[in-house]
Write a protein that holds these residues in place. Structure first.
Motif, mmCIF file in Angstrom:
data_model
loop_
_atom_site.group_PDB
_atom_site.id
_atom_site.type_symbol
_atom_site.label_atom_id
_atom_site.label_comp_id
_atom_site.label_asym_id
_atom_site.label_seq_id
_atom_site.Cartn_x
_atom_site.Cartn_y
_atom_site.Cartn_z
ATOM 1 N N UNK A 48 0.813 -1.208 0.000
ATOM 2 C CA UNK A 48 0.000 0.000 0.000
ATOM 3 C C UNK A 48 0.847 1.259 0.000
ATOM 4 N N UNK A 49 0.177 2.385 -0.181
ATOM 5 C CA UNK A 49 0.861 3.681 -0.198
ATOM 6 C C UNK A 49 1.576 3.952 1.118
ATOM 7 N N UNK A 50 1.074 3.358 2.206
ATOM 8 C CA UNK A 50 1.695 3.547 3.516
ATOM 9 C C UNK A 50 2.849 2.575 3.763
ATOM 10 N N UNK A 51 3.161 1.744 2.747
ATOM 11 C CA UNK A 51 4.272 0.800 2.879
ATOM 12 C C UNK A 51 3.881 -0.526 3.507
ATOM 13 N N UNK A 52 2.600 -0.673 3.873
ATOM 14 C CA UNK A 52 2.145 -1.910 4.497
ATOM 15 C C UNK A 52 1.787 -2.952 3.437
ATOM 16 N N UNK A 53 2.026 -4.219 3.767
ATOM 17 C CA UNK A 53 1.663 -5.316 2.879
ATOM 18 C C UNK A 53 0.173 -5.590 3.034
ATOM 19 N N UNK A 54 -0.514 -5.728 1.920
ATOM 20 C CA UNK A 54 -1.937 -6.028 1.910
ATOM 21 C C UNK A 54 -2.210 -7.278 2.749
ATOM 22 N N UNK A 55 -3.159 -7.192 3.671
ATOM 23 C CA UNK A 55 -3.413 -8.296 4.610
ATOM 24 C C UNK A 55 -3.889 -9.558 3.898
ATOM 25 N N UNK A 56 -4.601 -9.404 2.788
ATOM 26 C CA UNK A 56 -5.058 -10.564 2.034
ATOM 27 C C UNK A 56 -3.869 -11.316 1.430
ATOM 28 N N UNK A 57 -2.854 -10.579 1.020
ATOM 29 C CA UNK A 57 -1.651 -11.184 0.456
ATOM 30 C C UNK A 57 -1.001 -12.124 1.462
ATOM 31 N N UNK A 58 -0.894 -11.664 2.688
ATOM 32 C CA UNK A 58 -0.188 -12.424 3.718
ATOM 33 C C UNK A 58 -0.876 -13.733 4.071
ATOM 34 N N UNK A 59 -2.151 -13.882 3.690
ATOM 35 C CA UNK A 59 -2.891 -15.107 4.023
ATOM 36 C C UNK A 59 -2.833 -16.156 2.911
ATOM 37 N N UNK A 60 -2.147 -15.864 1.812
ATOM 38 C CA UNK A 60 -2.089 -16.805 0.691
ATOM 39 C C UNK A 60 -1.054 -17.906 0.947
ATOM 40 N N UNK A 61 -1.234 -19.104 0.347
ATOM 41 C CA UNK A 61 -0.279 -20.203 0.549
ATOM 42 C C UNK A 61 1.114 -19.908 0.004
ATOM 43 N N UNK A 62 1.179 -19.193 -1.135
ATOM 44 C CA UNK A 62 2.478 -18.829 -1.722
ATOM 45 C C UNK A 62 2.440 -17.342 -2.064
ATOM 46 N N UNK A 63 3.375 -16.604 -1.504
ATOM 47 C CA UNK A 63 3.452 -15.152 -1.704
ATOM 48 C C UNK A 63 4.749 -14.834 -2.435
ATOM 49 N N UNK A 64 4.671 -13.963 -3.433
ATOM 50 C CA UNK A 64 5.856 -13.593 -4.193
ATOM 51 C C UNK A 64 6.185 -12.112 -4.077
ATOM 52 N N UNK A 65 7.484 -11.820 -4.154
ATOM 53 C CA UNK A 65 7.972 -10.441 -4.226
ATOM 54 C C UNK A 65 8.913 -10.355 -5.422
ATOM 55 N N UNK A 66 8.821 -9.265 -6.161
ATOM 56 C CA UNK A 66 9.724 -9.029 -7.279
ATOM 57 C C UNK A 66 10.409 -7.687 -7.048
ATOM 58 N N UNK A 67 11.738 -7.706 -7.070
ATOM 59 C CA UNK A 67 12.530 -6.491 -6.874
ATOM 60 C C UNK A 67 13.314 -6.190 -8.143
ATOM 61 N N UNK A 68 13.215 -4.954 -8.619
ATOM 62 C CA UNK A 68 14.086 -4.534 -9.712
ATOM 63 C C UNK A 68 15.031 -3.456 -9.181
ATOM 64 N N UNK A 69 15.743 -2.799 -10.064
ATOM 65 C CA UNK A 69 16.728 -1.805 -9.619
ATOM 66 C C UNK A 69 16.105 -0.656 -8.848
ATOM 67 N N UNK A 70 14.819 -0.383 -9.106
ATOM 68 C CA UNK A 70 14.144 0.736 -8.445
ATOM 69 C C UNK A 70 13.520 0.331 -7.114
ATOM 70 N N UNK A 71 13.507 -0.965 -6.810
ATOM 71 C CA UNK A 71 12.882 -1.443 -5.577
ATOM 72 C C UNK A 71 11.817 -2.475 -5.887
ATOM 73 N N UNK A 72 10.756 -2.507 -5.085
ATOM 74 C CA UNK A 72 9.679 -3.471 -5.312
ATOM 75 C C UNK A 72 8.944 -3.133 -6.598
#
Length: 198
Positions: free
Chosen positions: A157-181
């Motif tokens: 989110x805009x406040x930097x918090x991870x969406x709560x629905x995301x955290x409840x999924x069986x597999x969660x992914x993050x993708x980072x490029x040179x600019x960040x997330x």
């Protein structure tokens, strides 16, 4: 089979061939380096780069640190190299960590069609939040995102918090490029394969 279907099938086959060729060309430097490195050296490089990728993730999304702690397994591809010119491909090696320890090594590969030219590098981190999701992954000889399991790319989110629905999924992914997330990125269709020689 209609003439249009035949033409589309030929174009699809040609695109897939070009994607594989692009992957091979993009990976030449990496493969040449790996050919000169021993498996022990390659593992050390992957492990060190994985630590760096996790540090970057924690900086970009501080709440991700607790998610990583809670995960049953963490699969880190610290450098997925991609190259594209209409047809593109990506490839990288990574490590699965279970209980904070390096468990096994994997490669990821994907091909895509698009209209962006250029090369890029990104880190992809997958968190297996349940024992069932982790065991299904570990028992597979090849695991395709979207076919064998859905991976929800984390929404920040805009406040930097991870969406709560995301955290409840069986597999969660993050993708980072040179600019960040990277937001709005799809990793569907990426094929993850065990690398027993690492």
């Amino acid at each position: 089979m209609t003439k249009i279907t035949h033409i589309l099938n030929r174009r699809t086959a040609a695109a897939a061939t070009l994607a594989l060729a692009g992957l091979a060309m993009a990976g030449c430097t990496v493969n040449n380096h790996e050919a000169r490195s021993t498996p022990t050296e390659q593992r050390a490089e992957i492990n060190s780069a994985a630590d760096g990728a996790l540090s970057r993730l924690y900086t970009a999304a501080p709440e991700s640190k607790q998610l990583v702690r809670d995960a049953k397994g963490v699969l880190i591809f610290p450098q997925v190299l991609g190259a594209s010119f209409i047809v593109g491909g990506e490839y990288g090696n990574g490590v699965l960590r279970v209980g904070g320890r390096n468990d096994s090594y994997y490669s990821v590969a994907s091909g895509s069609l698009g209209f962006q030219a250029g090369a890029q590098s990104q880190a992809t981190i997958l968190l297996f939040m349940t024992d069932e999701a982790l065991q299904k992954f570990r028992n597979s000889k090849g695991w395709t995102i979207g076919a064998d399991a859905n991976v929800v790319v984390a929404k920040i989110g805009a406040n930097g918090h991870i969406d709560s629905n995301t955290a409840r999924q069986p597999v969660v992914g993050f993708v980072l490029n040179n600019a960040g997330l990277a937001g709005g990125v799809s990793i569907q269709g990426s094929k993850i394969t065990p690398e027993p020689n690492l």
